[in-house]
Design an enzyme around this catalytic site. Sequence first.
Site, mmCIF file in Angstrom:
data_model
loop_
_atom_site.group_PDB
_atom_site.id
_atom_site.type_symbol
_atom_site.label_atom_id
_atom_site.label_comp_id
_atom_site.label_asym_id
_atom_site.label_seq_id
_atom_site.Cartn_x
_atom_site.Cartn_y
_atom_site.Cartn_z
ATOM 1 N N ASP A 188 79.029 -15.857 -47.107
ATOM 2 C CA ASP A 188 79.231 -16.897 -48.111
ATOM 3 C C ASP A 188 79.189 -16.171 -49.446
ATOM 4 O OD1 ASP A 188 79.078 -18.903 -50.011
ATOM 5 O OD2 ASP A 188 77.833 -20.211 -48.804
ATOM 6 N N HIS A 189 80.371 -15.971 -50.048
ATOM 7 C CA HIS A 189 80.425 -15.073 -51.205
ATOM 8 C C HIS A 189 79.585 -15.565 -52.375
ATOM 9 C CE1 HIS A 189 83.673 -17.900 -52.330
ATOM 10 N NE2 HIS A 189 83.349 -17.609 -53.562
ATOM 11 N N HIS A 251 78.542 -23.418 -49.544
ATOM 12 C CA HIS A 251 78.100 -23.009 -50.881
ATOM 13 C C HIS A 251 76.963 -23.881 -51.419
ATOM 14 C CE1 HIS A 251 81.469 -20.460 -50.666
ATOM 15 N NE2 HIS A 251 82.363 -21.211 -51.268
#
Length: 493
Positions: A188-189, A251
């Site tokens: 999950d960047h 996110h």
Amino acid sequence: MQRTQALLLDPCILVIFGATGDLARRKLYPALYNLAQDQLLPDRFAVVAVGRQAKSHEDANEDMIESIKAFSRTEYTASAKDQKLLTCFHYFQMDFYDSSGYARLKSLLDAIDQQCKTQGNRVFFLAVAPEHFAPIALELKAHGMAPNRDSWQRVVIEKPFGHDLKSAQELNGVIRSTFAEEQIYRIDHYLGKEMVQNLMVLRFANTLFEPLWNNKYIDHVQITFAETVGVEGRGSYYEKAGALRDMVQNHMLQLLTLIAMEPPVNLDTESIRDEKVKVLRSLRVKPEGVIRGQYGPGVVNDSQVMPYNQEERVDPNTNVETFVALKAHVENFRWAGVPFYMRTGKRMPRKYSEIVISFKKLPGVLYFKDEKLDPNLLVIRVQPDAGIFFKFNAKKPGTEHTIVPVSMDFSESSLAGFNTPEAYERLLYDVMRGESTLFTRWDEVKYAWQFVDQIAKHWRAVNVRAITYPAGSFGPPQADFLIRSDGREWHEY
């Protein structure tokens, strides 16, 4: 210091599936370049970029250089260091569904192992559409490319990990048949962004905040992810995902866990993940109160934009949401009674991601009892201008006894001489050194899907229609009513 860190990394080969896609071009190649610039790649290292297109070695090199020039945070210089990165770069053409291609890939990796002395250590980065995850993993297993015996092999998987709990469980079963849980890096960047990493430091390294981080002092929490863009040609993906699955499930819930988690027993990976899972298990929402919206026509950044249902590869009769707002509660001793408001949407007036911690108002006593005091706010800006903003009350200069809100503002970009690394730089570096704190464990994925599935199930059961909101607005008016009905309002900084 950076050189010392690089020396601690095991030699390895990074295998990128989806070498010609947007993720590789915009994020992975620039990240590798910047890691090389900072001397944070292993001394013995190679990249094998796997793509379907036919390309010569020279063309593939040129494509990588062009992506670095376009998207790197540091300028491409064509120095000797840059040439070293190109020397270890290999392009391999293969169809992901051609079993014979994997046999040829294995031969290439074995040859590079001998040439570069990478000892069989490999990172498989699946920068491909989700439907390709399982077939690739099974082929890697079938061709003996992930034994994890005398060397290590790790797999990096982009979101979304499934489209609901059932599909996520099925996918996890396939991936686990090839890789052990500790070898799976579900990316999950957002967790690689600097201010997200700063959240735990802010809480646990400052005496000022942690004693106040509870329902006695905090009135509510807001998390906002606003985007000005539409679906940008990704209509076929977005029609399957929508904002609920695309943003909330990963996110936003990841940020919520970092805000609400208890102090871990120590800072090792599993201790931190254990506390995040406890938050997800305690999370409650009333599905009937979740706001579902879809952008219509409007003006964004002074340009007229089309409605979502006229975007490329979108069903004209679509009911997919591009906006979600909800109120959740973490039902534990620390957070009982504190609402967590979350909203995310496309085609909003400006792009930003932030967390607002709103502290409780003081009782109307003493000399300010007739004045309307603003609550103290702690605003954590994730993007675009990462930083921390603290709002408090002070006396206005002058003879009048007037109280006004003032603020202290810290911006990471103000640190002289420091160019903040991009999220994928940190994440790639962590994968190579076997550090999985910033990646999601399977039980985190499972509980996040359980939370989201109850909302999606309710929408299907009663056929909840997405409310149209004008592009360029902050979503449908029902989102404002959601928070105003509790005597609060959205903060926008």
